[in-house]
Design a protein around this motif. Sequence first.
Motif, PDB file in Angstrom:
ATOM      1  N   GLN A  64      26.610 -34.801  93.024  1.00  0.00           N
ATOM      2  CA  GLN A  64      27.922 -34.488  93.666  1.00  0.00           C
ATOM      3  C   GLN A  64      28.874 -35.583  93.808  1.00  0.00           C
ATOM      4  OE1 GLN A  64      24.714 -33.698  95.279  1.00  0.00           O
ATOM      5  NE2 GLN A  64      25.052 -31.694  94.075  1.00  0.00           N
ATOM      6  N   SER A  65      28.554 -37.013  93.662  1.00  0.00           N
ATOM      7  CA  SER A  65      29.367 -38.184  93.823  1.00  0.00           C
ATOM      8  C   SER A  65      29.121 -39.117  92.835  1.00  0.00           C
ATOM      9  CB  SER A  65      29.108 -38.796  95.315  1.00  0.00           C
ATOM     10  OG  SER A  65      29.765 -39.742  95.514  1.00  0.00           O
ATOM     11  N   SER A  66      30.200 -40.026  92.738  1.00  0.00           N
ATOM     12  CA  SER A  66      29.962 -41.161  91.817  1.00  0.00           C
ATOM     13  C   SER A  66      29.454 -42.324  92.439  1.00  0.00           C
ATOM     14  CB  SER A  66      31.065 -41.533  91.074  1.00  0.00           C
ATOM     15  OG  SER A  66      32.207 -41.898  91.946  1.00  0.00           O
ATOM     16  N   PHE A  67      29.211 -42.483  94.016  1.00  0.00           N
ATOM     17  CA  PHE A  67      28.589 -43.455  94.440  1.00  0.00           C
ATOM     18  C   PHE A  67      27.727 -42.966  95.733  1.00  0.00           C
ATOM     19  CE2 PHE A  67      29.177 -46.283  98.111  1.00  0.00           C
ATOM     20  CZ  PHE A  67      28.445 -47.329  97.703  1.00  0.00           C
ATOM     21  N   ALA A  68      26.819 -43.607  95.850  1.00  0.00           N
ATOM     22  CA  ALA A  68      25.909 -43.521  97.328  1.00  0.00           C
ATOM     23  C   ALA A  68      25.276 -44.713  97.749  1.00  0.00           C
ATOM     24  CB  ALA A  68      25.185 -42.272  96.970  1.00  0.00           C
ATOM     25  N   SER A  69      25.070 -44.914  98.812  1.00  0.00           N
ATOM     26  CA  SER A  69      24.021 -45.906  99.461  1.00  0.00           C
ATOM     27  C   SER A  69      23.081 -45.379 100.374  1.00  0.00           C
ATOM     28  CB  SER A  69      24.889 -46.902  99.871  1.00  0.00           C
ATOM     29  OG  SER A  69      23.829 -47.918 100.563  1.00  0.00           O
ATOM     30  N   THR A  70      21.886 -45.717 100.351  1.00  0.00           N
ATOM     31  CA  THR A  70      21.019 -44.839 101.284  1.00  0.00           C
ATOM     32  C   THR A  70      19.578 -45.867 101.504  1.00  0.00           C
ATOM     33  OG1 THR A  70      19.908 -42.877 101.497  1.00  0.00           O
ATOM     34  CG2 THR A  70      19.597 -43.765  99.407  1.00  0.00           C
ATOM     35  N   THR A  71      18.896 -45.595 102.450  1.00  0.00           N
ATOM     36  CA  THR A  71      17.626 -46.271 102.668  1.00  0.00           C
ATOM     37  C   THR A  71      16.724 -45.152 102.875  1.00  0.00           C
ATOM     38  OG1 THR A  71      19.031 -47.678 104.153  1.00  0.00           O
ATOM     39  CG2 THR A  71      16.549 -47.367 104.452  1.00  0.00           C
ATOM     40  N   SER A  72      15.300 -45.578 102.149  1.00  0.00           N
ATOM     41  CA  SER A  72      14.218 -44.719 102.453  1.00  0.00           C
ATOM     42  C   SER A  72      13.206 -45.517 103.371  1.00  0.00           C
ATOM     43  CB  SER A  72      13.797 -44.382 100.873  1.00  0.00           C
ATOM     44  OG  SER A  72      12.462 -43.898 100.890  1.00  0.00           O
ATOM     45  N   GLY A  73      12.747 -44.931 104.097  1.00  0.00           N
ATOM     46  CA  GLY A  73      11.547 -45.507 105.021  1.00  0.00           C
ATOM     47  C   GLY A  73      12.165 -45.964 106.348  1.00  0.00           C
ATOM     48  N   THR A  74      11.121 -45.915 107.306  1.00  0.00           N
ATOM     49  CA  THR A  74      11.600 -46.050 108.590  1.00  0.00           C
ATOM     50  C   THR A  74      10.956 -47.475 109.202  1.00  0.00           C
ATOM     51  OG1 THR A  74       9.671 -44.885 109.456  1.00  0.00           O
ATOM     52  CG2 THR A  74      11.753 -43.675 109.320  1.00  0.00           C
ATOM     53  N   ASP A  75      10.031 -48.004 108.517  1.00  0.00           N
ATOM     54  CA  ASP A  75       9.494 -49.193 109.024  1.00  0.00           C
ATOM     55  C   ASP A  75      10.267 -50.240 108.223  1.00  0.00           C
ATOM     56  OD1 ASP A  75       7.957 -51.443 109.386  1.00  0.00           O
ATOM     57  OD2 ASP A  75       5.838 -50.491 108.676  1.00  0.00           O
ATOM     58  N   ASN A  76      10.442 -51.232 109.060  1.00  0.00           N
ATOM     59  CA  ASN A  76      11.341 -52.305 108.299  1.00  0.00           C
ATOM     60  C   ASN A  76      10.659 -53.231 107.430  1.00  0.00           C
ATOM     61  OD1 ASN A  76      13.626 -51.689 109.784  1.00  0.00           O
ATOM     62  ND2 ASN A  76      13.238 -53.284 111.564  1.00  0.00           N
TER      63      ASN A  76
END
Length: 312
Positions: A64-76
């Motif tokens: 859907q997009s040419s750029f994305a930033s994401t995080t996986s996991g809740t424990d630092n």
Amino acid sequence: MKLIIHQVFIFWFFLPFSAISGDHGDYKNLIFKGCANQRYPDPTGVFSQNLKNLFASLVSQSAQSSFASTTSGTDNATAVIGVFQCRGDLHAPQCSDCVSKIPKLVSKLCGGGGDDGNVVVAARVQLAGCYIRYEISGFPQTSGTEMLFRLCGKKQSGDPGFSGKRDTAFDMAENGVKTGGVSGTGGGGGGGGFYAGQYESVYVLGQCEGSLGNSDCGECVKDGFEKAKSECGESNSGQVYLHKCFVSYSYYSQGQGVPNIEPLSGGEKRQHTERTIALAVGGVFVLGFVIVCLLVLRSAMKKKKTTKYDAY
């Protein structure tokens, strides 16, 4: 004769689309890899699973997009931050196809894929049309203008005015990325300034990561071009990849066509293809015009001949 004219204009209509659609064949070529030396002990497999989830999310978003930033996991301690970006001239299916190739390459190129209980804490795999980078939460950050990779052409331009043309093209790209300027057809959408254009004999391309604002993007691209000048000198082509942006240029001399960059970036090949298409379309149009003129002339002559016979 009418059938011939109809075929000419159908060919004229479809030529640009059919030619351009196959012009990004090199977008999955590997440019470089960056792998952290550190491995994360992962006996429970939590980090490995977070990384797999991250890749799955990035691949999904690339449709859907040419750029994305994401995080996986809740424990630092085990969370993973990731980014993907596609080149600004790729269409959505090409972007998704490009990004989907990278997850398997990360393990293959960097090792530490989790099978041995260890995972690479940070990595980046750059293909010609896209990249993915990830890092464990808390991983030390690097400057956005840190140079990761550069590639310079082996030949020099041989043109006394090359430096001036190149610098003007660089200025155009620096200003263009601030407004998301795109020369020719584009696709993909998403974030990040992108510009592809030409000044006289120099083709130029620049793009920033979607997290950069217009001003920062312009500064990053400017720094990239400065590095291109210092690293590549009078080389007729060059590619410079910084942490948050990349730039590319290619010079061609009269009668020689666009020189081969090793590898030639898809944006530059697209520019050359569009020029070739313009010439081809122009030729087809002239052919159609000549046929129409011949028809008109033939009709006029036939009418004149008929009138002459009627007079008798």
